[in-house]
Motif scaffolding. Structure first.
Motif, short mmCIF file in Angstrom:
data_model
loop_
_atom_site.label_atom_id
_atom_site.label_comp_id
_atom_site.label_asym_id
_atom_site.label_seq_id
_atom_site.Cartn_x
_atom_site.Cartn_y
_atom_site.Cartn_z
N ILE A 206 2.48 7.68 2.98
CA ILE A 206 2.53 6.29 3.86
C ILE A 206 2.70 5.01 2.94
O ILE A 206 1.99 5.17 1.81
CB ILE A 206 1.13 6.03 4.55
N PHE A 207 3.61 4.21 3.11
CA PHE A 207 3.68 2.86 2.64
C PHE A 207 4.06 1.84 3.48
O PHE A 207 4.61 2.07 4.68
CB PHE A 207 4.68 3.24 1.26
N ASP A 208 4.33 0.62 2.87
CA ASP A 208 4.67 -0.68 3.62
C ASP A 208 5.95 -1.29 3.46
O ASP A 208 6.50 -1.19 2.24
CB ASP A 208 3.69 -1.78 3.39
N VAL A 209 6.71 -1.47 4.28
CA VAL A 209 8.03 -2.26 4.10
C VAL A 209 7.92 -3.53 4.93
O VAL A 209 7.42 -3.77 6.02
CB VAL A 209 9.35 -1.62 4.39
N ASN B 127 0.78 -1.18 -0.08
CA ASN B 127 0.06 -0.01 0.01
C ASN B 127 0.79 1.40 -0.11
O ASN B 127 1.90 1.23 0.48
CB ASN B 127 -0.86 0.00 1.26
N ALA B 128 0.57 2.21 -0.73
CA ALA B 128 1.21 3.47 -0.67
C ALA B 128 0.14 4.62 -1.11
O ALA B 128 -0.61 4.22 -2.03
CB ALA B 128 2.45 3.39 -1.71
N MET B 129 0.26 5.60 -0.24
CA MET B 129 -0.60 6.44 -0.74
C MET B 129 -0.26 8.12 -0.10
O MET B 129 0.65 8.07 0.83
CB MET B 129 -1.89 6.21 0.39
N PHE B 130 -0.97 9.02 -0.42
CA PHE B 130 -0.76 10.68 0.24
C PHE B 130 -1.85 10.40 1.37
O PHE B 130 -3.17 10.25 0.91
CB PHE B 130 -0.79 11.53 -0.59
#
Length: 420
Positions: free
Chosen positions: A390-393, A316-319
């Motif tokens: 925002i993003f996931d690692v 997921n990646a977003m503003f």
């Protein structure tokens, strides 16, 4: 009005004493004085149902619903009549309407679960029974009239858990060969937790929990090789954010978007509200191509990071846009197998963030990397927008073999649920 109140009291007393004929006669008097009296219409509908007069019962109950459209008990009574008439679809619609009126109405939750189970859908039934058991008081305080249904529900949930545990064990068996003994023990516990046979004892994850990972609220930025390069792109990423804020407002959507009938708990105020909105670049593992094309520098920055990859869930990646004077209430994320990264882009004063015990401030261009399975909340007490990317690692404490186990279990869960 006093005459009606007197008659209602008399009818109620008659019912409590088992004098049904007398009660029905008194309710008829109430209806003569007030033809739309919902309690009288409901009670006369119940009396007609007891006599087997289904058409008359349905007519009275529908009139009661018209007078009191928000009463879930009336809707549930309608569902019972429709069930006796053999109208399966109508029965379920009435139950769903009762839950839309009150998502925590325990008799309706039990009725929906029983409806699904009776139609050969044990997995969806178990999910609804699980919600019913959560909505019910502790077992010593279960309502006597619902005890047998709650016991049946608990048995259904336990059967579902055992079936799922066996299924996940079979699907992940080969992966255990690549694990160390301590990792294998972690994943045996993971299967028990995933299937509902155990519970997590540290962080809380709404989808997949990896046991025995330390509950670290914030991770040190220096532990991640990509941080410096990402932060160096902050200005370019912010420029693309401002462009979409100006030119593509339609791309922003409420982050919280539950369907009617879903128990909302702390999300009621933000449900379907743009006070907390997101412009997705990746969503549940899928790229949002149009948005990525509008933000090429941001896309390059994300590609250089190495996002967590769990099909159907990540990346997921977003503003993420938080409106002025908005509070995101305490909550937990989906899985501790991944960490969440915030790159602050627009941060006015009076904006704060908490993960577990620790409170932090967002500073533009300085990443926060945290385990969102730990309770966290955010506040924008300013008069301006707050925006972070925002993003996931991956959680760096998982070995490559364990990352494979995360993917395998996630895929197995989707396969299992797809059979429901």
């Amino acid at each position: 009005m006093s005459d009606i109140q007197t008659l209602v009291a008399a009818a109620t007393s008659a019912v409590n004493q088992g004098r049904w004929d007398q009660a029905e006669a008194v309710w008829a008097q109430v209806l003569a004085l007030d033809p739309r009296h919902p309690q009288a219409l409901y009670s006369l509908g119940v009396h007609a149902f007891k006599r087997g007069q289904l058409g008359q019962a349905l007519h009275s109950l529908q009139a009661a619903h018209a007078s009191a459209p928000g009463d879930p008990a009336v809707l549930l009574a309608i569902s019972v009549v429709l069930r006796e008439q053999g109208d399966d679809g109508g029965e379920l619609r009435a139950i769903e309407a009762a839950l839309a009126a009150d998502p925590y109405f325990l008799p309706a939750l039990l009725a929906k679960a029983a409806h699904l189970e009776a139609r050969g859908l044990p997995k969806p039934a178990a999910a609804v029974y699980r919600n019913a058991l959560k909505a019910a008081p502790p077992e010593p305080h279960w309502p006597p009239a619902l005890r047998s249904q709650l016991l049946l529900g608990r048995a259904c949930v336990e059967r579902h858990s055992a079936e799922l545990a066996n299924f996940l064990s079979a699907r992940t068996d080969a992966g255990f060969n690549a694990l160390t003994p301590s990792e294998a023990e972690r994943w045996r516990e993971a299967i028990a937790i995933q299937s509902g046979q155990s519970q997590p004892y540290r962080s809380v994850s709404s989808q997949q929990y990896v046991p025995r990972l330390p509950a670290i609220p914030f991770y040190e930025r220096s532990a991640f090789a990509w941080v410096e390069a990402l932060e160096a792109r902050t200005e370019a990423i912010t420029a693309e954010l401002r462009a979409v804020l100006d030119q593509h407002q339609a791309g922003f959507q409420p982050y919280v978007a539950y369907q009617p009938g879903t128990p909302l708990n702390q999300w009621q105020e933000l449900n379907h509200s743009k006070r907390w909105s997101s412009y997705f670049l990746w969503n549940n593992g899928q790229p949002v191509t149009e948005h990525l094309e509008r933000c090429p520098e941001t896309a390059k920055a994300l590609a250089a990071v190495g996002l967590a990859d769990i099909a159907g869930q990540c990346p997921n990646a977003m503003f993420s846009v938080l409106a002025p004077h908005t509070h995101i209430p305490p909550h937990h994320g989906e899985t501790n197998a991944r960490l969440v990264v915030h790159l602050p882009l627009i941060v006015p004063d009076k904006c704060t963030y908490r993960v577990g015990f620790e409170h932090r401030r967002w500073n533009v261009g300085e990443t926060l990397i945290f385990d969102d399975s730990i309770e966290h909340e955010a506040r924008n007490d300013s008069a301006e927008l707050r925006v972070v990317m925002i993003f996931d690692v991956w959680n760096p404490l998982l070995s490559p073999a364990e990352r494979g186990m995360v993917k395998t279990m996630s895929a197995a869960m989707r396969e299992f649920q797809g059979r429901a």
